[in-house]
Motif scaffolding. Structure first.
Motif, mmCIF file in Angstrom:
data_model
loop_
_atom_site.group_PDB
_atom_site.id
_atom_site.type_symbol
_atom_site.label_atom_id
_atom_site.label_comp_id
_atom_site.label_asym_id
_atom_site.label_seq_id
_atom_site.Cartn_x
_atom_site.Cartn_y
_atom_site.Cartn_z
ATOM 1 N N ASP A 86 33.851 33.415 39.206
ATOM 2 C CA ASP A 86 34.654 34.559 39.626
ATOM 3 C C ASP A 86 36.087 34.097 39.897
ATOM 4 O OD1 ASP A 86 35.283 37.124 40.396
ATOM 5 O OD2 ASP A 86 34.605 36.846 42.460
ATOM 6 N N SER A 88 40.401 34.554 39.011
ATOM 7 C CA SER A 88 41.444 35.418 38.446
ATOM 8 C C SER A 88 41.832 34.828 37.091
ATOM 9 C CB SER A 88 42.665 35.462 39.371
ATOM 10 O OG SER A 88 43.350 34.215 39.338
ATOM 11 N N ARG A 90 44.727 33.943 36.037
ATOM 12 C CA ARG A 90 45.648 32.820 36.243
ATOM 13 C C ARG A 90 44.876 31.577 36.683
ATOM 14 N NH1 ARG A 90 51.573 33.421 38.630
ATOM 15 N NH2 ARG A 90 51.298 35.317 37.456
ATOM 16 N N GLN A 91 43.942 31.744 37.613
ATOM 17 C CA GLN A 91 43.110 30.614 38.053
ATOM 18 C C GLN A 91 42.299 30.065 36.889
ATOM 19 O OE1 GLN A 91 41.008 32.762 41.135
ATOM 20 N NE2 GLN A 91 41.883 31.442 42.728
ATOM 21 N N ALA A 145 46.232 37.372 32.186
ATOM 22 C CA ALA A 145 47.028 36.899 33.320
ATOM 23 C C ALA A 145 48.371 37.618 33.396
ATOM 24 C CB ALA A 145 47.243 35.387 33.212
#
Length: 197
Positions: A86, A88, A90-91, A145
């Motif tokens: 889980d 984002s 960007r992560q 992103a």
């Protein structure tokens, strides 16, 4: 029923033979290089015949391509596994970069994918292998992103290509002794600036 079992066992034998050829070829391509590896060397290392090799692969170059594809699939799989949580978008890009660096630490992988691959198969062929494995997911990750902003397909492709080149250069430098942590942080900064609105 017996015919189905026979067909399955023939396929299993064929898959086992193909894997043995790929394993032997990979080992020799890594230790000797493409130019210094002959098909007789490969079949001897695999414990098979030249007929078996040519049943599965048209020539040494086709065999090298199959080895490179298998390596690219392994790298993409490592990235997908690392980013399946889980996260984002960007992560996921940053975690994926670290996973790429880790996957490229596999002995011989840099030589196969970043050095000999382009020399043997050419830039376009290596780009096609990458496109079939990691490039598409990198483009999707960048687009996600950057949302809600949208970019043209051409620009998105260019962004992914440049970021991929940065990953490759970092992997080469890390293999030469540079800090993977410094490169991971720097790539993270690059990603942040690239996808910022």
């Amino acid at each position: 029923m017996q015919q189905e079992v026979s067909r399955r066992s023939n396929r299993e034998r064929s898959d086992t033979t193909r894997a043995a050829i790929l394993d032997a070829a990979r080992g020799l391509f890594v230790t000797r290089g493409y130019a210094d590896t002959s098909t007789p060397d490969i079949v001897a290392a695999a414990g098979l015949t030249r007929g078996a090799l040519y049943h599965h692969f048209e020539d040494k170059k086709a065999l090298f391509r199959a080895v490179a594809e298998r390596e690219a699939i392994a790298v993409a799989t490592s990235i997908e596994q690392a980013t399946s949580g889980d996260l984002s978008a960007r992560q996921a890009l940053k975690v994926g970069a670290r996973a790429y660096f880790d996957a490229m630490r596999e002995p011989g992988r840099i030589r196969l994918l970043l050095l000999d691959g382009p020399a043997v198969l050419g830039k376009l062929e290596m780009m096609a292998i990458d496109a079939a494995n990691a490039q598409r997911t990198l483009e999707e990750g960048i687009a996600e992103a950057m949302a809600p902003a949208t970019v043209s397909a051409e620009r998105l492709s260019a962004m992914a290509s440049l970021l991929s080149a940065a990953f490759d250069r970092a992997a080469l430098d890390i293999a030469d002794g540079a800090s993977s942590e410094v490169y991971a942080e720097t790539i993270g900064t690059l990603i942040d600036r690239m996808v910022s609105p």
